[in-house]
Design an enzyme around this catalytic site. Structure first.
Site, PDB file in Angstrom:
ATOM      1  N   THR A 182       0.828  -1.137   0.114  1.00 52.20           N
ATOM      2  CA  THR A 182      -0.006  -0.070   0.048  1.00 52.20           C
ATOM      3  C   THR A 182       0.707   1.227   0.085  1.00 52.20           C
ATOM      4  O   THR A 182       0.174   2.499  -0.090  1.00 52.20           O
ATOM      5  CB  THR A 182      -0.676   0.095   1.153  1.00 52.20           C
ATOM      6  OG1 THR A 182      -0.290   0.004   2.321  1.00 52.20           O
ATOM      7  CG2 THR A 182      -1.846  -0.999   1.219  1.00 52.20           C
ATOM      8  N   SER A 197       3.591  -5.176   2.911  1.00 50.12           N
ATOM      9  CA  SER A 197       2.668  -5.387   3.982  1.00 50.12           C
ATOM     10  C   SER A 197       2.098  -6.941   4.493  1.00 50.12           C
ATOM     11  O   SER A 197       2.387  -7.817   3.563  1.00 50.12           O
ATOM     12  CB  SER A 197       1.417  -4.676   3.583  1.00 50.12           C
ATOM     13  OG  SER A 197       1.833  -3.372   3.129  1.00 50.12           O
ATOM     14  N   GLY A 198       1.274  -6.971   5.501  1.00 45.66           N
ATOM     15  CA  GLY A 198       1.188  -8.237   5.616  1.00 45.66           C
ATOM     16  C   GLY A 198       1.287  -8.801   7.101  1.00 45.66           C
ATOM     17  O   GLY A 198       1.124 -10.024   7.536  1.00 45.66           O
ATOM     18  N   GLY A 199       1.574  -7.891   7.956  1.00 46.82           N
ATOM     19  CA  GLY A 199       2.328  -8.332   9.365  1.00 46.82           C
ATOM     20  C   GLY A 199       1.265  -8.988  10.351  1.00 46.82           C
ATOM     21  O   GLY A 199       1.457  -9.490  11.423  1.00 46.82           O
ATOM     22  N   GLU A 200      -0.007  -9.114   9.921  1.00 48.23           N
ATOM     23  CA  GLU A 200      -1.176  -9.834  10.602  1.00 48.23           C
ATOM     24  C   GLU A 200      -1.097 -11.123  10.239  1.00 48.23           C
ATOM     25  O   GLU A 200      -2.055 -11.949  10.572  1.00 48.23           O
ATOM     26  CB  GLU A 200      -2.357  -9.255  10.518  1.00 48.23           C
ATOM     27  CG  GLU A 200      -2.578  -8.110  11.377  1.00 48.23           C
ATOM     28  CD  GLU A 200      -1.536  -6.967  11.536  1.00 48.23           C
ATOM     29  OE1 GLU A 200      -1.467  -6.377  10.519  1.00 48.23           O
ATOM     30  OE2 GLU A 200      -0.714  -6.878  12.748  1.00 48.23           O
ATOM     31  N   TRP A 259       5.610  -1.866   6.014  1.00 46.31           N
ATOM     32  CA  TRP A 259       4.484  -1.616   5.192  1.00 46.31           C
ATOM     33  C   TRP A 259       4.452  -0.087   4.701  1.00 46.31           C
ATOM     34  O   TRP A 259       3.553   0.231   3.883  1.00 46.31           O
ATOM     35  CB  TRP A 259       3.236  -2.018   5.423  1.00 46.31           C
ATOM     36  CG  TRP A 259       3.053  -1.677   7.196  1.00 46.31           C
ATOM     37  CD1 TRP A 259       3.165  -2.364   8.217  1.00 46.31           C
ATOM     38  CD2 TRP A 259       1.979  -0.584   7.720  1.00 46.31           C
ATOM     39  NE1 TRP A 259       2.704  -1.653   9.418  1.00 46.31           N
ATOM     40  CE2 TRP A 259       2.152  -0.622   8.875  1.00 46.31           C
ATOM     41  CE3 TRP A 259       1.684   0.396   6.884  1.00 46.31           C
ATOM     42  CZ2 TRP A 259       1.340   0.286   9.745  1.00 46.31           C
ATOM     43  CZ3 TRP A 259       0.767   1.249   7.526  1.00 46.31           C
ATOM     44  CH2 TRP A 259       0.768   1.438   8.855  1.00 46.31           C
ATOM     45  N   ASN A 277       5.014  -5.177  13.653  1.00 47.47           N
ATOM     46  CA  ASN A 277       4.809  -5.972  14.612  1.00 47.47           C
ATOM     47  C   ASN A 277       5.700  -7.219  14.563  1.00 47.47           C
ATOM     48  O   ASN A 277       5.437  -7.945  13.401  1.00 47.47           O
ATOM     49  CB  ASN A 277       3.337  -6.213  15.103  1.00 47.47           C
ATOM     50  CG  ASN A 277       2.734  -6.667  14.003  1.00 47.47           C
ATOM     51  OD1 ASN A 277       2.207  -5.977  13.183  1.00 47.47           O
ATOM     52  ND2 ASN A 277       2.340  -7.903  14.004  1.00 47.47           N
ATOM     53  N   ASP A 319       1.045  -4.926  19.387  1.00 44.21           N
ATOM     54  CA  ASP A 319       0.865  -4.595  18.015  1.00 44.21           C
ATOM     55  C   ASP A 319       1.091  -3.090  18.044  1.00 44.21           C
ATOM     56  O   ASP A 319       0.832  -2.023  17.251  1.00 44.21           O
ATOM     57  CB  ASP A 319      -0.608  -4.650  17.342  1.00 44.21           C
ATOM     58  CG  ASP A 319      -0.305  -4.225  15.580  1.00 44.21           C
ATOM     59  OD1 ASP A 319       0.660  -4.478  15.235  1.00 44.21           O
ATOM     60  OD2 ASP A 319      -1.512  -3.989  15.065  1.00 44.21           O
ATOM     61  N   ASP A 321       4.319  -1.935  16.462  1.00 44.74           N
ATOM     62  CA  ASP A 321       4.276  -2.076  15.141  1.00 44.74           C
ATOM     63  C   ASP A 321       5.103  -0.633  14.688  1.00 44.74           C
ATOM     64  O   ASP A 321       4.387   0.331  14.161  1.00 44.74           O
ATOM     65  CB  ASP A 321       3.056  -2.073  14.302  1.00 44.74           C
ATOM     66  CG  ASP A 321       3.189  -2.132  12.767  1.00 44.74           C
ATOM     67  OD1 ASP A 321       3.918  -1.813  12.428  1.00 44.74           O
ATOM     68  OD2 ASP A 321       2.246  -2.903  12.426  1.00 44.74           O
TER      69      ASP A 321
HETATM   70 CA   LIG Z   1       0.445  -4.446  13.011  1.00 42.53          CA
END
Ligand SMILES: [Ca+2]
Ligand SMILES: [Ca+2]
Length: 582
Positions: A182, A197-200, A259, A277, A319, A321
Site C-alpha cells: 500500500t 505489508s502483511g504483518g497480521e 509496510w 509488529n 501491535d 508496530d
Molecule cells: Ca500490525
C-alpha cells in the site's frame, strides 16, 4: 472485532516571491537527482513526502496565515466508479499533471489546471487479496517517463506517465501468503525501493530495491534475523544472527512488515525503514527481543546492508508496530550541528536519534497516556516496561488475562505522516488518544490465515476528543500547541513557509492552522472524511493546495466503541484543489 477482521480479509528556490520561471519539463522527465532536490523546487511535487527526507515542508509563502481565510476551491475531480473506501494517497504534480492513486489499486492522471481526467489505470486484483486494513494506497513515484505504484496483490507496476500504459509489472511477494502493498515507492539512484505489508499474517518483512528501468531486483533485505539478503542475485549476508532473539523456527514467520515504505538521506546514503509488529501478537509465544521488529533500520542504499537499528518496542506485545516514518532533519544542539532524525512511534513516544549512527538522543511522550511503559531509558535505549501492562499468557485453550492498554494498537500515531517546519523547528504530529482491552489467545501459524493470537476492543480515553494534532519541539520534548478533534485523525500533515499547517479530519474538513500558535484559521468541507496527505505547489504564479477526500482506512474497520465518533460519515473519492482568488 476478530470476526470482522476475518470477514474483511476474505474479501527554497522561490522563498519569498513567486518569481520562478515556469517549470519546463525535461522531455525525458524527472531524474533521480531531480527527486533528491524535490523539496527545493516548489513548482512541482515529485515525491511522497515532498523530498527524500519527507519533511512535508514547502518554501512557498504566497498563501500564508494572513490570507488563508480567502482560500477557495479551484476545481475538484472524482475518482468515480463504484469503488470508494479509504483515499489515503498523496498526489504528485509534474508538467501540468496531477497524479494520484486511489483505493483498490487505481492510478489517475488529471490536468493540473482544469481537473480533467487524462487517463486512469485500474489494476486487476485477484479475489483472494488480504489487506488487513482497508483497500488503500498511499501514493505513486515518478521517474523519467514512468509513474510507479504498488498494488494490493503485492505487485509493483510501472506505467508510461503520458499514456497510462504498463511498461513493467513485477510480483514482489505472494498475496496468497498474506502479503500486500500500500506504500508509495521511494526512488533513489535509479532504484525503486519498497517494503511489504502483511504483518497480521506471519509474513516476513523485507525491503527490495529494483531497477527503475526494468523492475528487475538489485537487492533484497529481509528484516527478521536469520533470513539472508541478496545483491545482484547472489546471497549478501544474514540479517542479524540466527536465533539470537528468536527461539526455534519462529523467525521463519516473524512478521516485521515494512509496510509504510522508507525515507532516504543523501548525506549518509542511508535508507530508513520502520518495521512492523512481530508475529504473532501474543508475545508469550515468542520470548526474546524479536529483532528487527518494531524498529527503525538504517540500510545502505547501494547494498541493502543494515548499518544500524533502533528498536522502539523490544518484544512488542500490543501491535505497536514501529513502522512509522523516520524523518531526517538538521539542528544545532548545545552549539553543535547535528544530523538527526525523528519518529513518532505507534507506542506513544517521539524519538530523536543521531541519524548517522542510530544513537538515541531524546524520547518524549506525545500522547495522553502510555500504560505499557513509564518513559524510555536514554542510556540503554530501552523502555521502562510496566509489567502489569502486558496482556497475560493464555492457558491451554483459554484466554489470557486481559489488560487495558493505551495507546490502542492503532497507535499514538499510525501511518499518517507528520510534517517538520524548517521555520518553526517543530514537528506536527497527527496523533490519537485512545486505549484498548487486549487479551492473548492460543494460535498456530497457517499460511494465509490471520496470525494474531489476540483479541481486542478499542475505547476512547477522553470525553472531548480522540484525535490531536500536536506541535512537538524535538529539542525539548515539549508540546507547544495542540488541536483536539472529536474523531480519530487519520490524514497526513503539510507545513509551509507561510506559517501554515494543513491536515484533514474524518468529519470531512481540510483545515489550516497557524504553525506557531495552533490557532485554526480556515476549514473547508470536502463531503467525505479526509485521510489523505495534502500538498502545495506553485503553478502559473499562483500557490495551489490539493488533498484527497474519501473516508476509510483502518479506523472504521477496527473502531470498537470509537466508531460512535464517526458513524455518520459518508464515503467518497474526490481530489480537491484550492487556491486564492485572483
Ligand atoms: Ca500490525
Ligand atoms: Ca519539487
Amino acid at each position: 472485532m476478530k470476526r470482522r477482521f476475518t470477514q474483511f480479509m476474505a474479501g527554497l528556490a522561490a522563498a519569498s516571491a513567486l518569481v520562478t520561471a515556469p517549470v519546463l519539463a525535461d522531455a525525458n522527465g524527472p531524474t533521480s537527482s531531480d527527486l533528491m532536490n524535490d523539496a527545493a523546487t516548489p513548482g512541482d511535487v515529485l515525491s511522497y513526502g515532498m523530498g527524500p527526507w519527507q519533511q512535508r515542508f514547502s518554501s512557498l509563502d504566497q498563501l500564508n496565515s494572513s490570507n488563508v481565510t480567502k482560500l477557495v476551491p479551484a476545481f475538484a475531480a472524482s475518482l468515480g466508479g463504484e469503488k470508494q473506501r479509504g483515499q489515503e494517497a498523496q498526489p504528485l504534480v509534474y508538467d501540468g499533471t496531477i497524479y494520484v492513486t486511489g483505493s483498490y489499486s487505481r492510478l489517475f492522471a488529471f490536468d493540473a489546471r482544469t481537473g480533467e481526467k487524462k487517463w486512469e489505470y485500474d489494476a486487476r486484483l485477484p479475489d483472494g487479496i488480504m489487506p488487513c486494513c482497508d483497500v488503500v494506497n498511499r501514493g505513486a513515484a515518478i521517474h523519467g517517463d514512468k509513474i510507479i505504484f504498488a498494488t494490493l496483490d503485492a505487485h509493483l507496476i510501472a506505467l508510461n506517465r503520458e499514456t497510462g500504459k504498463v511498461v513493467w509489472n513485477k510480483k514482489t511477494a505472494d498475496y496468497q501468503a498474506g502479503y500486500s502493498a500500500t506504500a508509495a515507492p521511494l526512488i533513489v539512484k535509479d532504484m525503486v525501493i519498497t517494503g511489504n505489508s502483511g504483518g497480521e499474517f506471519g509474513i516476513v518483512g523485507e525491503v527490495q530495491a529494483r531497477s527503475v528501468e526494468t523492475g528487475e531486483l538489485v537487492w533484497t533485505r529481509p528484516v527478521i534475523e536469520g533470513h539472508v539478503g541478496t545483491l545482484n542475485g547472489q546471497p549478501n549476508g544474514m540479517t542479524g544472527k540466527l536465533n539470537a532473539t528468536w527461539q526455534g523456527d519462529l523467525w521463519k514467520t516473524g512478521g516485521g512488515a515494512t509496510w509504510l515504505g522508507g525515507t532516504y538521506d543523501p548525506s549518509t546514503n542511508l535508507l530508513f525503514f520502520g518495521t512492523g509488529n512481530p508475529a504473532p501478537w501474543n508475545s508469550h509465544l515468542r520470548p526474546g527481543d524479536n529483532l528487527y521488529t518494531s524498529s527503525t533500520l538504517a540500510i545502505d542504499a547501494d547494498t541493502g546492508v543494515i548499518k544500524w537499528h533502533y528498536q522502539t518496542t523490544p518484544h512488542d506485545g500490543w501491535d505497536f508496530d514501529g513502522v512509522n516514518e523516520f524523518v531526517p532533519f538538521d539542528a544545532t544542539i548545545n552549539g553543535k550541528a547535528m544530523k538527526l532524525g525523528a519518529k513518532a512511534d505507534r507506542n506513544g513516544y517521539f524519538y530523536v536519534l543521531d541519524r548517522s549512527n542510530g544513537k538515541l538522543l531524546g524520547a518524549h511522550k506525545f500522547v495522553m497516556q502510555t500504560t505499557w511503559a513509564d518513559g524510555i531509558n536514554l542510556k540503554t535505549g530501552r523502555p521502562n516496561y510496566i509489567e502489569a501492562g502486558r496482556p497475560g499468557a493464555p492457558g491451554s485453550g483459554e484466554k489470557g488475562t486481559p489488560v487495558f492498554s493505551s495507546p490502542s494498537f492503532l497507535g499514538g500515531k499510525n501511518w499518517m505522516p507528520m510534517a517538520y517546519s524548517q521555520d518553526t523547528g517543530l514537528f506536527y504530529i497527527p496523533s490519537n488518544d485512545w486505549g484498548m482491552d487486549i487479551w492473548n489467545e492460543p494460535i498456530a501459524y497457517k499460511k494465509g490465515a490471520a496470525y494474531l493470537g489476540a483479541g481486542f476492543t478499542i475505547k476512547p480515553i477522553a470525553e472531548d476528543h480522540i484525535g490531536a494534532l500536536r506541535a512537538m519541539d524535538p529539542k525539548t520534548g515539549k508540546i507547544v500547541w495542540e488541536y483536539k478533534n472529536k474523531a480519530p485523525l487519520w490524514g497526513g500533515v503539510l507545513t509551509t513557509r507561510g506559517n501554515l499547517v494543513f491536515t484533514g479530519t474524518p468529519e470531512g474538513y481540510l483545515k489550516a492552522f497557524d504553525a506557531k500558535t495552533g490557532k485554526e484559521l480556515w476549514k473547508f468541507q470536502t463531503g467525505s472524511g479526509v485521510v489523505g496527505s495534502p500538498i502545495t505547489w506553485e503553478q502559473d504564479g499562483e500557490q495551489y493546495v490539493a488533498v484527497m477526500s474519501g473516508w476509510g482506512g483502518a479506523v472504521p474497520l477496527w473502531g470498537g466503541e470509537v466508531a460512535k465518533t464517526f458513524k455518520e460519515i459518508s464515503q467518497g473519492g474526490m481530489l480537491w484543489v484550492f487556491k486564492l482568488p485572483r
